[in-house]
Design a protein around this motif. Structure first.
Motif, PDB file in Angstrom:
ATOM      1  N   PHE A 104      -0.312   2.919  12.090  1.00 33.62           N
ATOM      2  CA  PHE A 104       0.823   2.588  11.206  1.00 33.62           C
ATOM      3  C   PHE A 104       0.500   2.701   9.723  1.00 33.62           C
ATOM      4  N   TYR A 121       0.820  -1.213   0.000  1.00 36.60           N
ATOM      5  CA  TYR A 121       0.000   0.000   0.000  1.00 36.60           C
ATOM      6  C   TYR A 121       0.856   1.267   0.000  1.00 36.60           C
ATOM      7  N   TYR A 135       7.597  -6.443  13.896  1.00 33.81           N
ATOM      8  CA  TYR A 135       7.966  -5.335  14.790  1.00 33.81           C
ATOM      9  C   TYR A 135       6.750  -4.782  15.513  1.00 33.81           C
ATOM     10  N   PRO A 192       4.667   4.296  14.134  1.00 36.45           N
ATOM     11  CA  PRO A 192       5.932   3.672  13.736  1.00 36.45           C
ATOM     12  C   PRO A 192       6.054   3.416  12.232  1.00 36.45           C
ATOM     13  N   SER A 249      -4.166   0.702  10.505  1.00 37.34           N
ATOM     14  CA  SER A 249      -3.508   1.082   9.249  1.00 37.34           C
ATOM     15  C   SER A 249      -4.455   1.851   8.345  1.00 37.34           C
ATOM     16  N   GLY A 293      -3.253  -7.584   3.274  1.00 37.92           N
ATOM     17  CA  GLY A 293      -1.963  -8.270   3.237  1.00 37.92           C
ATOM     18  C   GLY A 293      -1.309  -8.321   4.603  1.00 37.92           C
ATOM     19  N   VAL A 294      -1.116  -7.162   5.218  1.00 33.28           N
ATOM     20  CA  VAL A 294      -0.574  -7.122   6.584  1.00 33.28           C
ATOM     21  C   VAL A 294      -1.548  -7.810   7.528  1.00 33.28           C
ATOM     22  N   ARG A 326      -9.979  -1.737  -2.791  1.00 36.64           N
ATOM     23  CA  ARG A 326     -10.241  -2.647  -1.669  1.00 36.64           C
ATOM     24  C   ARG A 326     -10.710  -4.019  -2.153  1.00 36.64           C
ATOM     25  N   LYS A 366     -14.728 -10.702   3.217  1.00 36.20           N
ATOM     26  CA  LYS A 366     -13.460 -10.517   3.940  1.00 36.20           C
ATOM     27  C   LYS A 366     -13.609 -10.968   5.393  1.00 36.20           C
ATOM     28  N   TYR A 419     -16.684  -2.690   9.574  1.00 35.87           N
ATOM     29  CA  TYR A 419     -16.600  -1.276   9.958  1.00 35.87           C
ATOM     30  C   TYR A 419     -17.203  -0.292   8.963  1.00 35.87           C
ATOM     31  N   ARG A 426       5.595  -7.131   4.566  1.00 34.21           N
ATOM     32  CA  ARG A 426       4.428  -7.229   5.448  1.00 34.21           C
ATOM     33  C   ARG A 426       4.726  -8.067   6.694  1.00 34.21           C
ATOM     34  N   LEU A 482       8.357   0.730   9.476  1.00 34.93           N
ATOM     35  CA  LEU A 482       9.241  -0.441   9.361  1.00 34.93           C
ATOM     36  C   LEU A 482      10.714  -0.036   9.278  1.00 34.93           C
ATOM     37  N   GLY A 536     -13.886  -4.797   5.535  1.00 29.28           N
ATOM     38  CA  GLY A 536     -14.792  -3.992   4.729  1.00 29.28           C
ATOM     39  C   GLY A 536     -15.947  -4.733   4.077  1.00 29.28           C
ATOM     40  N   TYR A 542       0.910   5.425  -1.676  1.00 26.02           N
ATOM     41  CA  TYR A 542       1.215   6.728  -1.058  1.00 26.02           C
ATOM     42  C   TYR A 542       2.345   7.420  -1.825  1.00 26.02           C
TER      43      TYR A 542
HETATM   44  P1  NDP Z   1      -3.877  -4.088   2.377  1.00 28.35           P
HETATM   45  O1  NDP Z   1      -3.856  -5.330   1.595  1.00 28.35           O
HETATM   46  O2  NDP Z   1      -4.188  -4.177   3.826  1.00 28.35           O
HETATM   47  O3  NDP Z   1      -4.861  -3.077   1.681  1.00 28.35           O
HETATM   48  C1  NDP Z   1      -5.364  -1.980   2.361  1.00 28.35           C
HETATM   49  C2  NDP Z   1      -6.734  -2.287   2.983  1.00 28.35           C
HETATM   50  O4  NDP Z   1      -7.149  -1.155   3.759  1.00 28.35           O
HETATM   51  C3  NDP Z   1      -7.848  -2.498   1.987  1.00 28.35           C
HETATM   52  O5  NDP Z   1      -7.904  -3.790   1.459  1.00 28.35           O
HETATM   53  C4  NDP Z   1      -9.077  -2.165   2.820  1.00 28.35           C
HETATM   54  O6  NDP Z   1      -9.530  -3.329   3.510  1.00 28.35           O
HETATM   55  C5  NDP Z   1      -8.535  -1.178   3.865  1.00 28.35           C
HETATM   56  N1  NDP Z   1      -9.098   0.156   3.653  1.00 28.35           N
HETATM   57  C6  NDP Z   1      -9.863   0.830   4.548  1.00 28.35           C
HETATM   58  N2  NDP Z   1     -10.221   2.008   4.061  1.00 28.35           N
HETATM   59  C7  NDP Z   1      -9.714   2.101   2.817  1.00 28.35           C
HETATM   60  C8  NDP Z   1      -9.773   3.103   1.804  1.00 28.35           C
HETATM   61  N3  NDP Z   1     -10.468   4.251   1.979  1.00 28.35           N
HETATM   62  N4  NDP Z   1      -9.133   2.876   0.657  1.00 28.35           N
HETATM   63  C9  NDP Z   1      -8.437   1.745   0.461  1.00 28.35           C
HETATM   64  N5  NDP Z   1      -8.333   0.745   1.400  1.00 28.35           N
HETATM   65  C10 NDP Z   1      -8.973   0.931   2.566  1.00 28.35           C
HETATM   66  O7  NDP Z   1      -2.497  -3.304   2.173  1.00 28.35           O
HETATM   67  P2  NDP Z   1      -1.045  -3.653   2.753  1.00 28.35           P
HETATM   68  O8  NDP Z   1      -1.056  -4.998   3.370  1.00 28.35           O
HETATM   69  O9  NDP Z   1      -0.062  -3.345   1.703  1.00 28.35           O
HETATM   70  O10 NDP Z   1      -0.847  -2.562   3.880  1.00 28.35           O
HETATM   71  C11 NDP Z   1      -1.756  -2.440   4.950  1.00 28.35           C
HETATM   72  C12 NDP Z   1      -1.526  -1.142   5.656  1.00 28.35           C
HETATM   73  O11 NDP Z   1      -0.355  -1.225   6.442  1.00 28.35           O
HETATM   74  C13 NDP Z   1      -1.368   0.084   4.759  1.00 28.35           C
HETATM   75  O12 NDP Z   1      -2.048   1.181   5.347  1.00 28.35           O
HETATM   76  C14 NDP Z   1       0.115   0.328   4.793  1.00 28.35           C
HETATM   77  O13 NDP Z   1       0.461   1.646   4.548  1.00 28.35           O
HETATM   78  C15 NDP Z   1       0.441  -0.078   6.208  1.00 28.35           C
HETATM   79  N6  NDP Z   1       1.854  -0.448   6.381  1.00 28.35           N
HETATM   80  C16 NDP Z   1       2.587   0.283   7.272  1.00 28.35           C
HETATM   81  C17 NDP Z   1       3.885  -0.043   7.527  1.00 28.35           C
HETATM   82  C18 NDP Z   1       4.631   0.694   8.558  1.00 28.35           C
HETATM   83  O14 NDP Z   1       5.727   0.281   8.926  1.00 28.35           O
HETATM   84  N7  NDP Z   1       4.114   1.779   9.100  1.00 28.35           N
HETATM   85  C19 NDP Z   1       4.557  -1.114   6.797  1.00 28.35           C
HETATM   86  C20 NDP Z   1       3.671  -1.870   5.928  1.00 28.35           C
HETATM   87  C21 NDP Z   1       2.366  -1.523   5.723  1.00 28.35           C
HETATM   88  P3  NDP Z   1     -11.112  -3.429   3.898  1.00 28.35           P
HETATM   89  O15 NDP Z   1     -11.854  -3.456   2.603  1.00 28.35           O
HETATM   90  O16 NDP Z   1     -11.226  -4.668   4.683  1.00 28.35           O
HETATM   91  O17 NDP Z   1     -11.399  -2.192   4.689  1.00 28.35           O
END
Ligand code: NDP
Length: 332
Positions: free
Chosen positions: A246, A51, A138, A272, A224, A160-161, A322, A185, A200, A132, A274, A181, A55
């Protein structure tokens, strides 16, 4: 001394010249820099899509442009710099913290950022879990070390996470409440071990958490999703609970008054990343070791789909919409 000189010095990669929607990504052939003494040329076999790449592409996390994209890949060492003694051509390796530019067929990276892959870990699975999985390590072992019996709230639990976190938290003995969502899921999150699931998009997170925890709230929230869930996450914590923010899949968290933490029960909060948890070689190795040990216990890495590198735009579209559960992987 370089172990191979025959490798051609170009690679295919995704590049962006401006920020924006998925259409700003372009596939190009580019010349590779020559190897510094502490660098390695890696032939990518699989590239992880995260994800955070969105960004970067959108500009929420600024990059110097033009720029490559992507932080994670797995592959084979082709050539090593003169000072590299720990790796040689043919080694199976992966990385998650070598700077942006992983959406590529091959890449020059610092040897110190590479981890050796276990023999039984295939490249696609590695690319789906190095970033992930170490993130989950961590978060649950070092940011807030979760104790047996503690109640935990996890946003995007089928992502994924999320799916890795659910399984890891269950192995630590936590009671896991996952937010997802959609109903499909919810089923996936439950199949991976979630004790309770909150939809949610239609249910009140804090009300459901209070009902599930007999009014007490949870010890920690791993959030997240960001903007859309921040307040509800704070409202779901027990006194002196910890908020781990995160990610920002729904947008960046609003600015808030620090007094809010005292009003809501002397809460702790951290934001935090990674990179700070794998910055040293020691921490990178520790995190990788713990992840590989978890995989050996049967932790499942869900690969939602694999797509060619040229379809990175379509992969971004699915993640943003999503549509995915588990990880998307690009195959160069
Ligand atoms: P995901 O596979 O988790 O995809 C993101 C999920 O967020 C979506 O599938 C969706 O799940 C949910 N979501 C809720 N609101 C929204 C929205 N408005 N738009 C899009 N998605 C939304 O991604 P990743 O596994 O790659 O990453 C998960 C999160 O962890 C990300 O936010 C990422 O930035 C963060 N991250 C942070 C790290 C850190 O060290 N700080 C390191 C790695 C990842 P649903 O439909 O169930 O709501």
């Amino acid at each position: 001394m370089s172990t191979s000189k025959s490798a051609s010095r170009t690679a295919r990669r995704i590049v962006i010249e401006k920020t924006g929607d998925a259409s700003v990504m372009r596939l190009e052939e580019h010349a590779l820099a020559s190897l510094a003494s502490d660098e390695v040329l890696v032939e990518h076999k699989a590239v992880g899509l995260n994800y955070i790449d969105i960004y970067h592409r959108e500009g929420l996390y600024p990059l110097t442009l033009p720029s490559g994209l992507g932080l994670e890949a797995a592959g084979v060492v082709v050539e090593v710099g003169s000072a590299v003694s720990t790796l040689k051509a043919g080694a199976r390796v992966g990385y998650n913290s070598a700077g942006v530019g992983a959406y590529a067929s091959r890449r020059v990276v610092k040897a110190a950022r590479l981890v050796s892959l276990p023999d039984d870990l295939d490249f696609t699975t590695a690319a789906a879990c190095l970033l992930r999985g170490m993130t989950v390590e961590y978060l649950v072992c070092r940011t807030y070390p979760v104790q047996r019996g503690e109640r935990v709230l996890l946003m995007a639990a089928a992502g994924g996470v999320g799916l890795l976190a659910v399984q890891w938290l269950k192995r630590l003995g936590a009671f896991v409440i996952g937010c997802v969502g959609s109903a499909s899921k919810a089923l996936i999150a439950k199949q991976h071990g979630c004790d309770e699931v909150i939809l949610y998009r239609s249910e009140s997170i804090a009300e459901r958490v209070r009902a599930i925890t007999d009014g007490e709230g949870v010890a920690v929230v791993y959030d997240s999703v960001g903007a859309a869930t921040f307040r509800a996450a704070l409202d779901s914590l027990k006194e002196r609970g910890t908020m781990v923010s995160f990610g920002n899949a729904s947008g960046a968290v609003e600015k808030f008054d620090l007094a809010l933490l005292s009003q809501k029960g002397s809460l702790f909060i951290t934001r935090p990343s990674l990179l700070a948890y794998v910055a040293s070689r020691e921490d990178l190795e520790l995190s990788a070791e713990r992840l590989f040990a978890m995989l050996a216990t049967g932790l499942k890495v869900e690969v939602a789909d694999t797509l060619p590198l040229s379809e990175a735009g379509e992969a971004h579209r699915r993640l943003e919409a999503r549509e995915t559960s588990g990880a998307l992987v690009l195959l160069p």
